[in-house]
Scaffold this motif. Structure first.
Motif, PDB file in Angstrom:
ATOM      1  N   HIS A  18       0.884  -1.195  -0.012  1.00 17.37           N
ATOM      2  CA  HIS A  18      -0.021   0.039  -0.055  1.00 17.37           C
ATOM      3  C   HIS A  18       0.994   1.298   0.075  1.00 17.37           C
ATOM      4  CE1 HIS A  18       0.632  -0.230   4.257  1.00 17.37           C
ATOM      5  NE2 HIS A  18       0.563   1.068   4.340  1.00 17.37           N
ATOM      6  N   GLU A  19       2.324   1.184   0.267  1.00 20.61           N
ATOM      7  CA  GLU A  19       3.046   2.420   0.363  1.00 20.61           C
ATOM      8  C   GLU A  19       3.790   2.653  -1.311  1.00 20.61           C
ATOM      9  OE1 GLU A  19       3.696   3.879   2.858  1.00 20.61           O
ATOM     10  OE2 GLU A  19       3.027   2.934   4.443  1.00 20.61           O
ATOM     11  N   LYS A  25       4.520  -1.958  -7.381  1.00 19.97           N
ATOM     12  CA  LYS A  25       3.857  -2.856  -6.578  1.00 19.97           C
ATOM     13  C   LYS A  25       4.280  -4.314  -7.466  1.00 19.97           C
ATOM     14  CE  LYS A  25      -0.340  -0.935  -4.447  1.00 19.97           C
ATOM     15  NZ  LYS A  25      -0.349   0.482  -4.478  1.00 19.97           N
ATOM     16  N   ASP A  46      -1.510  -7.205   3.922  1.00 18.62           N
ATOM     17  CA  ASP A  46      -1.525  -5.667   3.514  1.00 18.62           C
ATOM     18  C   ASP A  46      -3.107  -5.539   3.794  1.00 18.62           C
ATOM     19  OD1 ASP A  46      -1.002  -2.985   2.478  1.00 18.62           O
ATOM     20  OD2 ASP A  46       0.474  -4.152   1.754  1.00 18.62           O
ATOM     21  N   TYR A  47      -3.338  -4.126   3.423  1.00 14.58           N
ATOM     22  CA  TYR A  47      -4.911  -3.744   3.614  1.00 14.58           C
ATOM     23  C   TYR A  47      -5.779  -4.380   2.688  1.00 14.58           C
ATOM     24  CZ  TYR A  47      -3.435  -0.006   6.853  1.00 14.58           C
ATOM     25  OH  TYR A  47      -2.965   0.871   7.879  1.00 14.58           O
ATOM     26  N   PHE A  63      -6.258   6.545   3.726  1.00 20.20           N
ATOM     27  CA  PHE A  63      -5.439   6.712   2.224  1.00 20.20           C
ATOM     28  C   PHE A  63      -5.813   8.081   1.815  1.00 20.20           C
ATOM     29  CE2 PHE A  63      -6.692   1.813   1.564  1.00 20.20           C
ATOM     30  CZ  PHE A  63      -5.657   1.497   2.308  1.00 20.20           C
ATOM     31  N   PHE A  66      -2.889  10.257   3.887  1.00 19.06           N
ATOM     32  CA  PHE A  66      -1.622   9.778   4.202  1.00 19.06           C
ATOM     33  C   PHE A  66      -1.093   8.762   3.261  1.00 19.06           C
ATOM     34  CE2 PHE A  66      -3.369  11.089   8.421  1.00 19.06           C
ATOM     35  CZ  PHE A  66      -2.604  11.919   8.591  1.00 19.06           C
ATOM     36  N   GLU A  67      -1.937   7.885   2.513  1.00 21.55           N
ATOM     37  CA  GLU A  67      -1.418   6.844   1.916  1.00 21.55           C
ATOM     38  C   GLU A  67      -2.020   6.651   0.423  1.00 21.55           C
ATOM     39  OE1 GLU A  67       0.728   4.773   2.983  1.00 21.55           O
ATOM     40  OE2 GLU A  67       0.574   4.930   5.255  1.00 21.55           O
ATOM     41  N   GLY A  70      -2.661   3.462  -1.515  1.00 21.68           N
ATOM     42  CA  GLY A  70      -3.403   2.484  -0.882  1.00 21.68           C
ATOM     43  C   GLY A  70      -4.746   2.184  -1.477  1.00 21.68           C
TER      44      GLY A  70
END
Length: 111
Positions: A18-19, A25, A46-47, A63, A66-67, A70
């Motif tokens: 997710h980062e 990925k 992971d999420y 998300f 911050f993400e 994600g």
């Protein structure tokens, strides 16, 4: 994978995907799978898209702020991030925990 690189019985990715942007990925999942010996496993944690609406909203807001990478974890299975020819060498098992907020995916490399 380069020739003469070591292969392992178990490799894993814990809360990493997710980062990463989508192209990373794909490279990461393919590289992790390529490093597994025949008969070995790759594990991904992971999420996942939660079934609980409150948790889905909570993750969406995290998300959003911050993400930003994600969101793709809601849309794609981890298996789909791998190169199809590499993914075909594995048997895939997925389970979810905590109201489907997290996914645990285990890929067993065929012998």
């Amino acid at each position: 994978m380069l020739p003469n690189e070591p292969q392992y019985d178990l490799t894993y990715s814990f809360m990493l995907l997710h980062e990463l942007p989508d192209n990373y990925k794909r490279d990461t999942v393919t590289s992790i799978l390529a490093s597994v010996k025949p008969g070995g496993k790759a594990m991904f944690v992971d999420y996942h898209r939660p079934r609980n609406v409150f948790l889905r909203w909570y993750l969406w807001s995290i998300f959003q702020v911050f993400e930003p990478f994600g969101f793709q974890m809601f849309k794609e299975n981890i298996q789909n991030f791998a190169d199809p020819s590499v993914a075909a060498e594995f048997e895939w098992n997925k389970s979810t925990v905590f109201h489907e907020m997290f996914q645990v995916v285990i890929a067993h490399r065929k012998k």
